[in-house]
Design an enzyme around this catalytic site. Structure first.
Site, PDB file in Angstrom:
ATOM      1  CG  ASP A 132      -2.117  -0.958   1.021  1.00  0.00           C
ATOM      2  OD1 ASP A 132      -2.354  -1.371  -0.132  1.00  0.00           O
ATOM      3  OD2 ASP A 132      -2.793  -1.277   2.011  1.00  0.00           O
ATOM      4  N   GLY A 133       2.046   1.216   0.600  1.00  0.00           N
ATOM      5  CA  GLY A 133       2.927   2.387   0.581  1.00  0.00           C
ATOM      6  C   GLY A 133       3.349   2.747  -0.831  1.00  0.00           C
ATOM      7  CD  GLU A 169      -4.629   7.493   6.736  1.00  0.00           C
ATOM      8  OE1 GLU A 169      -3.440   7.692   6.426  1.00  0.00           O
ATOM      9  OE2 GLU A 169      -5.234   6.428   6.522  1.00  0.00           O
ATOM     10  CB  THR A 226      -9.930  -1.033   5.194  1.00  0.00           C
ATOM     11  OG1 THR A 226      -9.505  -0.443   3.953  1.00  0.00           O
ATOM     12  CG2 THR A 226     -11.361  -1.510   5.048  1.00  0.00           C
ATOM     13  CB  ALA A 243     -10.265   5.445   9.699  1.00  0.00           C
ATOM     14  CG  PHE A 244     -10.042  -1.294  10.462  1.00  0.00           C
ATOM     15  CD1 PHE A 244     -11.342  -1.776  10.415  1.00  0.00           C
ATOM     16  CD2 PHE A 244      -9.033  -2.140  10.894  1.00  0.00           C
ATOM     17  CE1 PHE A 244     -11.633  -3.075  10.788  1.00  0.00           C
ATOM     18  CE2 PHE A 244      -9.312  -3.438  11.269  1.00  0.00           C
ATOM     19  CZ  PHE A 244     -10.623  -3.914  11.218  1.00  0.00           C
ATOM     20  CB  SER A 245      -5.602   1.065  13.262  1.00  0.00           C
ATOM     21  OG  SER A 245      -5.154   0.241  12.210  1.00  0.00           O
TER      22      SER A 245
END
Length: 295
Positions: free
Chosen positions: A71-72, A146, A186, A189-191
């Site tokens: 993802d990075g 985010e 996901t 914000a999910f964390s």
């Protein structure tokens, strides 16, 4: 008509560089001009016919941007693809790879589909953010996942006042606040305890982090909403971060405004599948033996 692609790779893994070489070779063989970031060329052992580019406008005019990694890498490639309005394809060579459309085991088939033009394009909502202090603009950026405002000193709680749509919502003593898109629901914000939001939903999320407040639930607003996060003038400094990649220090009294981004990120879809299946696969959710709806 000539076709071209930009390739962005996580060069820190030997496996990634080998797969990048294979993808580049297949694209060149299919008649593509393949651009590669100049800083990555030395690590990739690429075939002849590849063009090194050292330019923030590297994606201008290409048909597609490939992101090979996790993802990075995908977020790094999005910084190039978004302003050029070019579709972006993630091939997951990392661990979770929530943003990727294709997996390592399907890499050859994926390239064939792109060459054949057998794909569609979705648009994902983004966030625009600006930070001001004493009437001066001190930061301006955007995010696909985010925007977070977090405490700058580990030992001190951050005091934030949050406004939504021009009206005060709450004051939080907290570690920070995450403003996220459905795509980013996901991720961070999910964390922090936020809800999972299907990517087709148009909405903005606001998730307090470790808030010492009676009302500290995540909220989901309309995509037209505007968040203003004010760092209390009598608290410690804060840190503004976009997608975990771009950061700025915020002095006490700074104001951060977050709203829907003017430019979306365009994502390649190969063989669309229900988002439920993506969640199950990425989070290894326990559905084995389930005898429910199996269509």
């Amino acid at each position: 008509m000539s076709r071209s692609a930009l390739m962005v790779t996580h060069t820190g893994r030997r496996q990634s560089t080998q797969h990048a070489k294979a993808v580049a070779s297949d694209l060149v063989a299919a008649g593509f001009e393949v651009r590669v970031l100049a800083e990555e060329v030395a690590d990739l052992e690429l075939p002849p016919g590849v063009t090194p580019v050292d330019d923030p406008n590297a994606a201008e005019g290409v048909e597609i941007v490939f992101a090979l990694g996790g993802d990075g890498t995908f977020l790094r490639a999005a910084e190039l693809a978004r302003p050029a309005k070019v579709p972006l394809l993630g091939i997951n060579l990392g661990k979770v790879g929530f943003l990727a459309e294709a997996e390592l085991q399907n890499i050859d088939e994926t390239v064939r589909d792109i060459v054949a033009g057998d794909y569609t394009v979705d648009e994902r909502l983004t966030l625009d953010v600006r930070a001001e202090y004493d009437g001066r603009l001190i930061a301006e950026s955007w995010a696909l996942n985010e925007v977070s405002v977090e405490k700058g000193q580990r030992a001190q709680m951050l005091e934030l006042l949050v406004d939504v749509d021009g009206r005060p919502l709450s004051r939080y003593g907290c570690d920070g606040v995450v403003c996220a898109t459905p795509t980013g629901s996901t991720a961070y914000a999910f964390s922090a305890g936020g809800p999972v939001v299907w990517p087709e939903v148009e909405a903005l999320l606001l998730v307090p982090i470790s808030a010492h407040a009676l009302f500290s639930r995540p909220i989901v607003t309309a995509p037209t909403s505007t968040f203003v996060l004010t760092v209390d003038p009598y608290t410690s400094f804060a840190v503004l971060c976009c997608d975990g990649r771009r950061t700025w220090d915020l002095p006490p009294g700074a104001q951060v405004t977050v709203e829907r981004g003017q430019l979306p990120v365009r994502l390649v879809r190969l063989k669309p599948r229900p988002f439920t299946d993506t969640l199950v696969a990425k989070f290894h959710l326990p559905v084995e033996g389930w005898r429910g709806n199996r269509r």
